[in-house]
Enzyme design. Structure first.
Site, PDB file in Angstrom:
ATOM      1  N   ARG A  30      36.228  38.778  50.295  1.00  0.00           N
ATOM      2  CA  ARG A  30      37.585  38.313  50.643  1.00  0.00           C
ATOM      3  C   ARG A  30      38.246  39.176  51.715  1.00  0.00           C
ATOM      4  O   ARG A  30      39.166  38.747  52.380  1.00  0.00           O
ATOM      5  CB  ARG A  30      38.467  38.282  49.399  1.00  0.00           C
ATOM      6  CG  ARG A  30      38.740  39.633  48.815  1.00  0.00           C
ATOM      7  CD  ARG A  30      39.803  39.588  47.737  1.00  0.00           C
ATOM      8  NE  ARG A  30      39.839  40.874  47.053  1.00  0.00           N
ATOM      9  CZ  ARG A  30      40.760  41.225  46.190  1.00  0.00           C
ATOM     10  NH1 ARG A  30      41.733  40.399  45.899  1.00  0.00           N
ATOM     11  NH2 ARG A  30      40.740  42.410  45.623  1.00  0.00           N
ATOM     12  N   TYR A  47      30.817  50.560  48.129  1.00  0.00           N
ATOM     13  CA  TYR A  47      30.320  50.534  46.738  1.00  0.00           C
ATOM     14  C   TYR A  47      28.880  50.988  46.562  1.00  0.00           C
ATOM     15  O   TYR A  47      28.539  51.572  45.543  1.00  0.00           O
ATOM     16  CB  TYR A  47      30.464  49.118  46.161  1.00  0.00           C
ATOM     17  CG  TYR A  47      31.900  48.684  45.972  1.00  0.00           C
ATOM     18  CD1 TYR A  47      32.620  49.100  44.860  1.00  0.00           C
ATOM     19  CD2 TYR A  47      32.532  47.877  46.903  1.00  0.00           C
ATOM     20  CE1 TYR A  47      33.935  48.714  44.665  1.00  0.00           C
ATOM     21  CE2 TYR A  47      33.857  47.476  46.720  1.00  0.00           C
ATOM     22  CZ  TYR A  47      34.551  47.896  45.609  1.00  0.00           C
ATOM     23  OH  TYR A  47      35.848  47.512  45.431  1.00  0.00           O
ATOM     24  N   LYS A 100      32.770  40.929  32.439  1.00  0.00           N
ATOM     25  CA  LYS A 100      32.845  41.210  30.997  1.00  0.00           C
ATOM     26  C   LYS A 100      34.292  41.443  30.617  1.00  0.00           C
ATOM     27  O   LYS A 100      34.945  42.309  31.191  1.00  0.00           O
ATOM     28  CB  LYS A 100      32.034  42.478  30.693  1.00  0.00           C
ATOM     29  CG  LYS A 100      30.575  42.367  31.098  1.00  0.00           C
ATOM     30  CD  LYS A 100      29.812  43.679  30.993  1.00  0.00           C
ATOM     31  CE  LYS A 100      28.369  43.488  31.459  1.00  0.00           C
ATOM     32  NZ  LYS A 100      27.580  44.706  31.505  1.00  0.00           N
ATOM     33  N   SER A 130      23.233  47.122  32.539  1.00  0.00           N
ATOM     34  CA  SER A 130      22.752  47.162  33.926  1.00  0.00           C
ATOM     35  C   SER A 130      23.807  47.792  34.815  1.00  0.00           C
ATOM     36  O   SER A 130      24.834  47.193  35.079  1.00  0.00           O
ATOM     37  CB  SER A 130      22.518  45.738  34.428  1.00  0.00           C
ATOM     38  OG  SER A 130      23.708  44.973  34.268  1.00  0.00           O
ATOM     39  N   LYS A 183      31.865  45.783  24.014  1.00  0.00           N
ATOM     40  CA  LYS A 183      31.160  47.069  24.178  1.00  0.00           C
ATOM     41  C   LYS A 183      31.935  47.977  25.129  1.00  0.00           C
ATOM     42  O   LYS A 183      31.859  49.206  25.040  1.00  0.00           O
ATOM     43  CB  LYS A 183      29.708  46.848  24.625  1.00  0.00           C
ATOM     44  CG  LYS A 183      29.501  46.253  26.012  1.00  0.00           C
ATOM     45  CD  LYS A 183      29.506  47.265  27.119  1.00  0.00           C
ATOM     46  CE  LYS A 183      29.629  46.615  28.478  1.00  0.00           C
ATOM     47  NZ  LYS A 183      29.689  47.594  29.578  1.00  0.00           N
ATOM     48  N   ARG A 247      32.196  53.396  33.879  1.00  0.00           N
ATOM     49  CA  ARG A 247      33.616  53.627  34.208  1.00  0.00           C
ATOM     50  C   ARG A 247      34.474  53.532  32.947  1.00  0.00           C
ATOM     51  O   ARG A 247      35.480  54.222  32.826  1.00  0.00           O
ATOM     52  CB  ARG A 247      34.076  52.622  35.274  1.00  0.00           C
ATOM     53  CG  ARG A 247      33.325  52.787  36.589  1.00  0.00           C
ATOM     54  CD  ARG A 247      33.395  51.570  37.445  1.00  0.00           C
ATOM     55  NE  ARG A 247      32.770  50.418  36.798  1.00  0.00           N
ATOM     56  CZ  ARG A 247      32.629  49.238  37.351  1.00  0.00           C
ATOM     57  NH1 ARG A 247      33.060  49.047  38.580  1.00  0.00           N
ATOM     58  NH2 ARG A 247      32.059  48.233  36.704  1.00  0.00           N
ATOM     59  N   GLU A 268      37.166  47.313  32.659  1.00  0.00           N
ATOM     60  CA  GLU A 268      37.457  46.060  31.942  1.00  0.00           C
ATOM     61  C   GLU A 268      37.935  46.279  30.509  1.00  0.00           C
ATOM     62  O   GLU A 268      38.706  45.496  29.969  1.00  0.00           O
ATOM     63  CB  GLU A 268      36.195  45.183  31.925  1.00  0.00           C
ATOM     64  CG  GLU A 268      35.736  44.654  33.281  1.00  0.00           C
ATOM     65  CD  GLU A 268      36.539  43.454  33.731  1.00  0.00           C
ATOM     66  OE1 GLU A 268      37.734  43.356  33.406  1.00  0.00           O
ATOM     67  OE2 GLU A 268      35.956  42.605  34.446  1.00  0.00           O
TER      68      GLU A 268
END
Ligand SMILES: NC(=O)C1=CN([C@@H]2O[C@H](COP(=O)(O)OP(=O)(O)OC[C@H]3O[C@@H](n4cnc5c(N)ncnc54)[C@H](O)[C@@H]3O)[C@@H](O)[C@H]2O)C=CC1
Ligand SMILES: O=C(CO)COP(=O)(O)O
Length: 318
Positions: A30, A47, A100, A130, A183, A247, A268
């Site tokens: 974007r 990244y 997630k 992953s 998780k 993270r 998240e």
């Protein structure tokens, strides 16, 4: 052609892994400056600076270039996914959620958010243990591809499997969504335990009781126990509760050490804990670890008080 929406860590890593097989992959970004930078350098400076792009990976800013093809992978953080996919317009390919979490405003998981935002589309979710950095450099990884329609699921499994990315399939989308979402909450809790210096025994206890909460919620919402015990649940719990690279775990470490955490980093589990605590309170479900994470993140308890509260709960059967 496989389309990917979201040029962050996970979207870029998947794009690289899939393009390495020689098939065309189009990654939509974007941000104009970032898109130009990636197209010129042929890597994602922000990244994944150590993972060069294969030849068949195309960067685009034209969103219509990813709305048809074999599949469209949506790799943006869950809380932004609804607004992100609203830009797509007509979509002629299955949408695969690569995120997630549970949406704060609705209490919905990734697949339900996609179906709510774009009624009538075919959906799936790709989730499991992953790290983007591992996928991007071709380390072996195994993930769960969940799709309610078994035939579409098998086709997506085949299209998205590569020599280093092994996909297992299931039709249990609720189990896959819940395992991946929860998780992260448990990873924050485990990070806080280690950050506060409480040790590996306390972390193992937190992981195990966290998994008990995942099973309790899963049973109520109709998840299958084998899905929760699979890659998308237990597998990802094991990775993110024990690795400094997570993270969510890093946020937990900061909370345990009472340090400031960079709010720009995607975590998240913070919003997901809050969303799940709200659902639990409404439905009378006992989720002590999730509730503790919610309170730690919002600053309404300290790590010391949280541990005392958890350790002095009424004694019960396992
Ligand atoms: N990074 C990892 O190792 C893994 C991440 N995931 C999941 O992937 C999802 C995305 O995470 P990451 O890629 O790591 O995050 P990230 O922070 O690296 O990148 C997020 C990307 O989404 C883009 N984005 C945000 N809002 C957007 C919008 N409204 N429209 C378009 N693009 C938007 C951002 O510009 C950024 O490029 C999360 O749900 C995460 O849990 C899953 C497995 C591994
Ligand atoms: O989900 C992940 C690994 O499976 C990535 O974890 P973090 O979002 O905590 O970095």
């Amino acid at each position: 052609m496989i389309g990917i929406m979201g040029a962050g860590a996970f979207g870029t890593a998947l794009a690289i892994a899939l393009a390495k097989t020689g098939q065309p992959v189009t990654l939509w970004c974007r941000n104009a400056d970032q898109a130009q930078d990636m197209a010129k350098l042929r890597f994602n400076r922000a990244y994944l600076p150590d993972a060069p792009f294969p030849e068949t990976l195309e960067i685009t800013q034209d969103i219509h270039r990813i709305t048809s093809g074999t599949a469209l992978l949506v790799a943006v953080p869950l809380q932004s996914m609804r607004s992100a996919v609203a830009q797509l317009g007509r979509v002629d390919t299955p949408l695969v959620a690569c995120c997630k979490g549970i949406e704060l405003t609705t209490g919905l998981g990734p697949i339900r958010v996609l179906e709510d935002a774009l009624p009538g589309i075919t959906t799936a979710i790709l989730t499991g243990p992953s790290f983007a950095a591992d996928i991007a450099i071709g380390r072996p990884t195994a993930l769960t591809l969940a799709c309610a329609d078994a035939t579409t699921g098998a086709a997506l499994q085949s299209a998205l499997t590569t020599p280093t990315l092994r996909l297992y399939r299931t039709t249990d989308t609720i189990g896959a969504e819940l395992g991946g979402a929860l998780k992260n909450v448990m990873a924050i809790a485990c990070g806080a335990v280690i950050g506060a210096g409480l040790g590996d025994s306390a972390r193992a206890a937190t992981m195990t009781r966290g998994f008990a909460e995942m099973q309790r919620i899963g049973t109520i919402f109709g998840a299958r126990t084998d899905t929760l015990a699979g890659l998308s649940g237990l597998g990802d719990l094991a990775l993110t509760c024990t690795s400094d690279l997570s993270r969510n775990y890093q946020l937990g470490l900061s909370l345990g050490r009472e340090e400031i955490f960079d709010p720009k980093i995607t975590v998240e589990g913070a919003a997901t804990a809050k969303a799940m605590s709200t659902i639990a309170r409404q439905r009378g479900i006992d989720l002590p670890i999730t509730e503790t994470v919610t309170r730690l993140v919002e600053g309404s308890t300290t790590i010391k008080d949280a541990i005392e509260t958890l350790m002095t709960r009424p004694l019960k059967e396992e």
